[in-house]
Design an enzyme around this catalytic site. Structure first.
Site, mmCIF file in Angstrom:
data_model
loop_
_atom_site.group_PDB
_atom_site.id
_atom_site.type_symbol
_atom_site.label_atom_id
_atom_site.label_comp_id
_atom_site.label_asym_id
_atom_site.label_seq_id
_atom_site.Cartn_x
_atom_site.Cartn_y
_atom_site.Cartn_z
ATOM 1 N N TYR A 1 27.115 12.024 28.522
ATOM 2 C CA TYR A 1 26.100 13.125 28.174
ATOM 3 C C TYR A 1 25.914 12.557 26.559
ATOM 4 O O TYR A 1 26.874 12.163 25.843
ATOM 5 C CB TYR A 1 25.995 14.504 28.440
ATOM 6 C CG TYR A 1 27.280 15.204 27.567
ATOM 7 C CD1 TYR A 1 26.895 15.552 26.524
ATOM 8 C CD2 TYR A 1 28.569 15.327 28.191
ATOM 9 C CE1 TYR A 1 27.898 16.333 25.601
ATOM 10 C CE2 TYR A 1 29.612 15.867 27.357
ATOM 11 C CZ TYR A 1 29.308 16.466 26.113
ATOM 12 O OH TYR A 1 30.120 17.128 25.325
ATOM 13 N N CYS A 2 24.754 13.007 26.116
ATOM 14 C CA CYS A 2 24.397 13.018 24.714
ATOM 15 C C CYS A 2 23.530 14.110 24.275
ATOM 16 O O CYS A 2 23.207 14.899 25.276
ATOM 17 C CB CYS A 2 24.092 11.412 24.094
ATOM 18 S SG CYS A 2 22.377 11.013 24.915
ATOM 19 N N GLN A 3 22.688 13.904 23.416
ATOM 20 C CA GLN A 3 21.687 15.002 23.109
ATOM 21 C C GLN A 3 20.446 14.827 23.966
ATOM 22 O O GLN A 3 19.902 15.739 24.594
ATOM 23 C CB GLN A 3 21.193 14.911 21.679
ATOM 24 C CG GLN A 3 20.853 16.301 21.012
ATOM 25 C CD GLN A 3 21.849 17.280 20.850
ATOM 26 O OE1 GLN A 3 23.058 17.015 20.690
ATOM 27 N NE2 GLN A 3 21.711 18.775 21.133
ATOM 28 N N LEU B 1 21.603 17.165 26.773
ATOM 29 C CA LEU B 1 21.874 18.485 26.447
ATOM 30 C C LEU B 1 20.593 19.165 26.197
ATOM 31 O O LEU B 1 20.431 20.120 26.417
ATOM 32 C CB LEU B 1 22.976 18.688 25.357
ATOM 33 C CG LEU B 1 24.141 18.092 25.563
ATOM 34 C CD1 LEU B 1 25.117 18.639 24.251
ATOM 35 C CD2 LEU B 1 24.955 18.967 26.594
#
Length: 347
Positions: A309-311, A337
């Site tokens: 995951y990342c932003q 996220l």
């Protein structure tokens, strides 16, 4: 069992699962295959009747006892030995070497990979090149290894071959991503500007791929790739890359699905900068910034499952693609996220 001589292409060509391979491919496979000598009285199929390897008899005599009753003596060089001893219609209970026997043991996965790629190439009127990205080692662990079989024919149709001259810049940092490249021959250098000076990040060789990060993350090129020698590249444009490589390798999960997978033992993989990771990481997450992904191939446990995951999902898509190409079991948190309406409490 002790390894003896290497098999020859001629010996391999007599085996039914390999009969359709080109002479060049058979010669390459022979170099990667050893003949095992089994002593008289031993069971040549011990632990292999239900395994993931096919066992062929090249020389000597072996007695097979079948689960349904009955026996069969198989003599090396006979028609019976064209098929694997442990892949017969009648299920084998056990075996015994009547004489010293020579065996050829090949992974079933390797047989399937070679048959798929070479038969697709033959159907298109050409032979598969047994070097670079199409060598045995590359097809097992390289950039094409996880490719779904149904996509192989289209991939071979869509790739363009382009030549590169020594000193030529193939992709430049800051440019838009347009193509994905696989090196067929030659050596290439990856560099990036840091504080106004170029820093060498890696050197790539035959069988390596580059250019995927900008395409997967839909961002600009983050590095410059220059030819160190004359070479030849396989090139795939953005649209065909997304259709044939990107999407088949990106396995997306919504947050609830990803959380359930983590509860069952998977690990969160945070591919943002360390400063972002420290601010709002998910519980138990490992930080592997996108720029460090290639350095982690030999570090992370391949038996584990990961959810990247990342932003926003862009960087994690690029990371998940890179890991999936190398055989890791990585899922992608769809939307990152930002797509999570209610984050769990950060602990």
């Amino acid at each position: 069992m002790e390894p003896a001589l290497r098999a020859t292409g001629e010996q391999l060509s007599r085996l039914a699962p390999l009969a359709g391979l080109s002479p060049e491919r058979l010669a390459e496979l022979a170099q990667a295959t050893l003949i095992e000598r089994v002593a008289r009285g031993a069971d040549p199929l011990a632990g292999r009747t239900e395994g993931e390897q096919s066992v062929f008899l090249l020389g000597g005599e072996v007695l097979l006892r079948f689960q349904a009753g009955g026996t069969l003596v198989v003599v090396g060089g006979s028609e019976e030995t064209r098929q694997a001893l442990n892949r017969r219609k009648e299920r084998v209970a056990r075996a015994r070497a009547i004489t010293d026997a020579d065996l050829l043991v090949i992974d079933d996965e390797l047989l399937d990979i070679l048959a798929t790629w070479d038969q697709v190439a033959a159907a298109r009127g050409g032979e598969m090149i047994s070097s670079g990205p199409f060598s045995i080692s590359s097809l097992r662990t390289g950039v094409f290894a996880p490719l779904p079989a149904a996509r192989i024919d289209e991939l071979l149709r869509r790739f363009e071959r382009v030549k590169s001259a020594r000193g030529e810049t193939v992709i430049r940092e800051g440019d838009e991503g347009d193509y994905y490249y696989v090196i067929e021959s030659g050596r290439f250098q990856v560099g990036r500007l840091v504080g106004g000076a170029e820093v060498v990040l890696a050197e790539l060789k035959s069988g390596d791929g580059f250019g995927e990060e900008a395409l997967v993350s839909e961002a600009k090129r983050n590095a410059t790739v220059t030819a160190l020698t004359d070479g030849q590249l396989l090139r795939l444009n953005r649209g065909h890359f997304n259709e044939l490589l990107r999407e088949p390798l990106l396995r997306r999960l919504v947050f609830e699905e990803a959380s359930e997978k983590v509860r069952r033992g998977a690990l969160w993989l945070d591919v943002r900068y360390p400063s972002e990771y420290q601010y709002d990481k998910l519980p138990g997450a490992i930080n592997v910034p996108l720029a460090e992904v290639r350095n982690m191939f030999a570090v992370l446990d391949r038996t584990k499952e990961y959810v990247a995951y990342c932003q926003s999902g862009r960087r994690s898509a690029a990371a998940a693609f890179l890991f999936a190409q190398r055989g890791f079991k990585v899922w992608l948190l769809d939307g990152g996220l930002k797509g999570v309406l209610e984050k769990p409490e950060i602990r």
